[in-house]
Design an enzyme around this catalytic site. Structure first.
Site, PDB file in Angstrom:
ATOM      1  N   GLU A  97      -1.066  -9.359 -18.004  1.00  0.00           N
ATOM      2  CA  GLU A  97      -1.238  -8.240 -17.063  1.00  0.00           C
ATOM      3  C   GLU A  97      -2.281  -7.232 -17.535  1.00  0.00           C
ATOM      4  OE1 GLU A  97       2.304  -6.581 -14.747  1.00  0.00           O
ATOM      5  OE2 GLU A  97       3.174  -7.190 -16.649  1.00  0.00           O
TER       6      GLU A  97
ATOM      7  N   ARG B 154       1.182   2.010  -6.019  1.00  0.00           N
ATOM      8  CA  ARG B 154       1.483   0.970  -5.036  1.00  0.00           C
ATOM      9  C   ARG B 154       0.250   0.151  -4.687  1.00  0.00           C
ATOM     10  NH1 ARG B 154       6.258   2.216  -2.321  1.00  0.00           N
ATOM     11  NH2 ARG B 154       5.615   0.825  -0.655  1.00  0.00           N
TER      12      ARG B 154
ATOM     13  N   LYS C 271       3.191  -9.647 -20.207  1.00  0.00           N
ATOM     14  CA  LYS C 271       2.600  -8.340 -20.548  1.00  0.00           C
ATOM     15  C   LYS C 271       1.140  -8.518 -20.979  1.00  0.00           C
ATOM     16  CE  LYS C 271       4.530  -5.873 -18.987  1.00  0.00           C
ATOM     17  NZ  LYS C 271       5.685  -6.480 -18.389  1.00  0.00           N
TER      18      LYS C 271
ATOM     19  N   CYS D   1       0.848  -1.187   0.000  1.00  0.00           N
ATOM     20  CA  CYS D   1       0.000   0.000   0.000  1.00  0.00           C
ATOM     21  C   CYS D   1       0.879   1.229   0.000  1.00  0.00           C
ATOM     22  CB  CYS D   1      -0.867  -0.025   1.261  1.00  0.00           C
ATOM     23  SG  CYS D   1      -1.727  -1.580   1.477  1.00  0.00           S
TER      24      CYS D   1
ATOM     25  N   LYS E 206       2.377  -1.458  -8.721  1.00  0.00           N
ATOM     26  CA  LYS E 206       3.661  -1.229  -9.382  1.00  0.00           C
ATOM     27  C   LYS E 206       4.833  -1.767  -8.570  1.00  0.00           C
ATOM     28  CE  LYS E 206       6.248   0.385 -12.649  1.00  0.00           C
ATOM     29  NZ  LYS E 206       6.290  -0.371 -13.879  1.00  0.00           N
TER      30      LYS E 206
ATOM     31  N   TRP F 233      -3.616  -1.998  -1.405  1.00  0.00           N
ATOM     32  CA  TRP F 233      -3.588  -3.200  -2.228  1.00  0.00           C
ATOM     33  C   TRP F 233      -3.954  -4.323  -1.266  1.00  0.00           C
ATOM     34  CZ3 TRP F 233      -1.087  -8.014  -2.575  1.00  0.00           C
ATOM     35  CH2 TRP F 233      -1.271  -8.681  -3.796  1.00  0.00           C
TER      36      TRP F 233
ATOM     37  N   GLU G  26       8.303 -12.850 -21.379  1.00  0.00           N
ATOM     38  CA  GLU G  26       7.923 -11.479 -21.034  1.00  0.00           C
ATOM     39  C   GLU G  26       6.717 -11.030 -21.861  1.00  0.00           C
ATOM     40  OE1 GLU G  26       7.662  -7.447 -19.776  1.00  0.00           O
ATOM     41  OE2 GLU G  26       8.165  -9.370 -18.837  1.00  0.00           O
TER      42      GLU G  26
ATOM     43  N   ASN H 160       1.010  -0.246   6.061  1.00  0.00           N
ATOM     44  CA  ASN H 160       1.463  -0.972   4.867  1.00  0.00           C
ATOM     45  C   ASN H 160       2.294  -2.158   5.357  1.00  0.00           C
ATOM     46  OD1 ASN H 160       2.446  -1.863   2.394  1.00  0.00           O
ATOM     47  ND2 ASN H 160       4.176  -0.438   2.453  1.00  0.00           N
ATOM     48  N   GLY H 161       1.967  -3.355   4.888  1.00  0.00           N
ATOM     49  CA  GLY H 161       2.706  -4.541   5.340  1.00  0.00           C
ATOM     50  C   GLY H 161       1.735  -5.624   5.765  1.00  0.00           C
TER      51      GLY H 161
ATOM     52  N   HIS I 240       5.309 -31.491 -27.079  1.00  0.00           N
ATOM     53  CA  HIS I 240       5.410 -32.386 -25.914  1.00  0.00           C
ATOM     54  C   HIS I 240       4.312 -32.099 -24.889  1.00  0.00           C
ATOM     55  CE1 HIS I 240       9.177 -33.751 -27.572  1.00  0.00           C
ATOM     56  NE2 HIS I 240       9.564 -32.490 -27.684  1.00  0.00           N
TER      57      HIS I 240
HETATM   58  C1  AGP Z   1       5.641  -6.116 -14.434  1.00  0.00           C
HETATM   59  O1  AGP Z   1       4.942  -5.512 -15.442  1.00  0.00           O
HETATM   60  C2  AGP Z   1       4.996  -6.097 -13.129  1.00  0.00           C
HETATM   61  N1  AGP Z   1       4.708  -4.811 -12.708  1.00  0.00           N
HETATM   62  C3  AGP Z   1       5.708  -6.919 -12.080  1.00  0.00           C
HETATM   63  O2  AGP Z   1       5.820  -8.214 -12.533  1.00  0.00           O
HETATM   64  C4  AGP Z   1       7.106  -6.403 -11.708  1.00  0.00           C
HETATM   65  O3  AGP Z   1       8.000  -6.640 -12.730  1.00  0.00           O
HETATM   66  C5  AGP Z   1       7.593  -7.129 -10.452  1.00  0.00           C
HETATM   67  O4  AGP Z   1       6.670  -6.874  -9.423  1.00  0.00           O
HETATM   68  C6  AGP Z   1       8.989  -6.691 -10.054  1.00  0.00           C
HETATM   69  O5  AGP Z   1       8.995  -5.333  -9.754  1.00  0.00           O
HETATM   70  P1  AGP Z   1      10.389  -4.545  -9.624  1.00  0.00           P
HETATM   71  O6  AGP Z   1      11.096  -4.591 -10.935  1.00  0.00           O
HETATM   72  O7  AGP Z   1       9.969  -3.167  -9.218  1.00  0.00           O
HETATM   73  O8  AGP Z   1      11.175  -5.236  -8.547  1.00  0.00           O
END
Ligand code: AGP
Length: 608
Positions: free
Chosen positions: A489, A26, A486, A2, A603, A76, A482, A102-103, A505
């Site tokens: 997400e 966040r 993407k 958060c 993020k 979050w 990757e 937060n935590g 396979h």
């Molecule tokens: C990627 O698009 C995501 N936001 C997520 O997987 C991110 O890469 C991951 O949480 C790692 O974050 P960081 O690079 O800030 O450590």
């Protein structure tokens, strides 16, 4: 994970709402704030809502103007549903004590059961609310005059887990703050003292910053920081760095803007790291010298999500150009004891520099005697300060949750790192460095291709139940992972990424009429093998979306061909990532999704 913001000063609530906007990446399940006004009578004033900070601003509707002490939160969800009841702040039953957190409090249930027996009424499903009741108990057990910081410290000493907490009390001229395992910084401005989960909101509001350490409990007042033991009051230093406004400019979304930022952000990553004669790469900033790194027993890369997929590419570069054993690990599954020793280097790769799993892995590695470094984007972040050596990405602020430009800069820094410890011939190195310097312009050219192919491909993907990504070879078979992340997400479509040769396979069983298969096939030694993989998919009814720089027969199997720029075979990930990012973006837009704030994500992930 958060976002917390608190402020003591004129119009404190306005500052808090502005701070929360800059912390929304966040977590954006819900938001809330609380405030105390001059000559305050009665319970702390509070408002909270499900949704974005903008929803909170309209719900607060100016009713908090004039407050001089305020705290706020963006959530979050980890404990309890996304609803107003579980939104922070949480308060004591009489409303006089209000907290944001937060935590994760791991012993929240045990503590809640204890206070329920004392007649307290728990209103939410969170692991946070119990803290406000525990403070109430401590204060009620105190004789006059009240020692608020003492009571607060007694409460935090009962907690197990990770936290950053800010609390205000209706008759207290200050903000109680505590840190243990979650980030928290204090900022000083002309006429305010503020507290925040990270420094982003301090830009434009504060000029000095001090970072709290685990175990710190302070009372912030308009005159400064009060601690039970003055020796642990942190020193303030000038706030470094700049804050890029979260402004998409001409683009519709931050994600699209950040995809188009890549020619510049990549130039920034390369700046000063390619020798003036343009023939050599020199990445400095690591505490170990290149020759010391060449003699390591092993290099461990630890990271999460997109950063992990970048580290898979970096492993290939280190294996290609040097003889140092190297392995990439998902930070949450890092077997530190088996992979670390005095002659190993563990590098944390991270955009935000706040990812708890990556921080914990680095801490474990250090405990096992390993050297630690980081490749990170956010200056002054927790991981950057913990390792205190490594390399910054210089990608600029990345706001969209789906990471794009940071990924490209991570593999660029990883490539320069590999070249810095390499023992390949000078001639071979010169060729690669020459090609690296062409990358920003080539990516620019790739971005301005407007041949509708991305549009057509996204239409094929839009309503599909799944998408399969295939690629072959040491780099492309990693890049597709990757691409799949993407797409998942920002479009919420389930995706699989597989080396082309592995499909038969098992995963090929998923293909039915119309299943989109995104095939990355650069003109390299694997092209003919990719053609067989594509045929196998086509013969089971797949719709082939081919991403290639090749104009030959392979294109005839494709339903849509997305043409890419030609580049040195070791550098194809830098070009092929562009259509993968654009496809995900388009598919998300086609599906009506807020691609900058996809559901259930945040993020930076500051909880384990
Ligand atoms: C990627 O698009 C995501 N936001 C997520 O997987 C991110 O890469 C991951 O949480 C790692 O974050 P960081 O690079 O800030 O450590």
């Amino acid at each position: 994970m958060c976002g917390i913001y608190g402020c003591i000063g004129p119009n404190a609530s306005t500052m808090v709402l502005q701070g929360l906007r800059k912390l929304e990446y966040r977590g954006y399940d819900s938001a809330g704030l609380a405030a105390i006004f001059p000559k305050h009578q009665g319970p702390v004033k509070m408002e909270k809502t499900v949704g974005y900070v903008s929803d909170l601003v309209s719900k607060a509707n100016g009713r908090f103007d004039g407050a001089h002490i305020s705290i706020g939160h963006t959530r979050w969800a980890t404990h309890g549903q996304v609803n107003t009841n579980n939104a922070h702040p949480h308060s004591s039953n009489d409303g006089n004590i209000t907290i944001v957190h937060n935590g994760i409090i791991e012993n929240a249930l045990e503590l809640s059961n204890k206070i329920i027996k004392l007649g307290y009424d728990i209103k939410s499903e969170t692991d946070t609310e119990v803290i406000s009741h525990l403070i109430d108990i401590e204060l009620k057990n105190q004789s006059k005059p009240k020692n608020y910081l003492g009571a607060f410290s007694n409460v935090t000493s009962q907690l197990i887990g990770s936290w950053a907490i800010a609390a205000i009390i209706s008759d207290l001229e200050g903000i109680l703050v505590s840190k243990n395992g979650a980030p928290m910084a204090i900022g000083k401005g002309v006429n305010n003292i503020s507290v925040s989960s990270d420094v982003q909101p301090f830009y434009g509001a504060c000029s000095e910053v001090a970072y709290m350490n685990d175990g710190d409990n302070f009372l912030l007042t308009k005159d400064g920081i009060i601690s039970q033991d003055d020796s642990n009051i942190p020193n303030f230093s000038i706030l470094e760095g700049i804050y890029d406004e979260q402004n998409p400019g001409l683009f519709e979304h931050m994600m699209l803007k950040e995809i188009h930022d890549q020619p510049i952000s990549l130039s920034n990553a390369l700046h000063g790291r390619i020798s003036s004669d343009g023939l050599n790469a020199k990445l400095s900033g690591f505490s170990l010298s290149p020759s010391e790194m060449k003699n390591l027993d092993k290099i461990n890369l630890v990271s999460c999500g997109t950063a992990y997929y970048a580290s898979l590419i970096i492993v290939e570069y280190i294996r290609k150009y040097s003889k140092v054993p190297v392995e990439a690990f998902r930070a949450s599954e890092f077997p530190s004891e088996n992979t670390c020793s005095k002659n190993t280097l563990t590098i944390g790769i991270t955009q935000s520099g706040e990812t708890k799993d990556t921080l914990d892995a680095l801490m474990e590695a250090k405990k096992c005697g390993s050297h630690v470094s980081s490749i990170c984007n956010v200056i002054g972040s927790t991981i950057a300060r913990f390792t205190n050596n490594g390399a910054y990405l210089y990608a600029g602020s990345e706001f969209a949750v789906a990471s794009t430009k940071a990924y490209t800069n991570m593999i660029a820094i990883g490539l320069l790192f590999a070249l810095t410890i390499s023992d390949i011939s000078e001639n071979k190195k010169r060729k690669i460095v020459k090609s690296i310097r062409k990358l920003p312009n080539l990516i620019s050219s790739q971005l301005i291709i407007h041949d509708e192919s991305i549009q057509h491909a996204s239409k094929l993907i839009r309503d599909s139940k799944k998408v399969i990504f295939i690629g072959r070879g040491d780099l492309t078979s990693k890049l597709v992972q990757e691409g799949a992340l993407k797409m998942m997400e920002v479009s919420y479509i389930p995706c699989l990424a597989y080396p082309g040769g592995e499909l038969k396979h098992g995963p090929i069983a998923l293909i039915e009429d119309g299943t989109p298969v995104i095939a990355i096939a650069p003109s390299d030694s694997k092209l003919h093998l990719m053609e067989s993989s594509i045929r196998e998919c086509k013969s089971r009814g797949a719709k082939i979306i081919l991403i290639t720089d090749h104009e030959g027969p392979i294109t005839k199997h494709a339903d849509v061909t997305i043409t890419t720029m030609k580049i040195h075979s070791d550098l194809t990930p830098f070009i092929n990532i562009i259509p993968l990012q654009l496809l995900a973006y388009k598919a998300g837009i086609e599906n009506g999704i807020n691609v900058d704030r996809p559901r259930n994500l945040a993020k930076s992930v500051t909880v384990v």
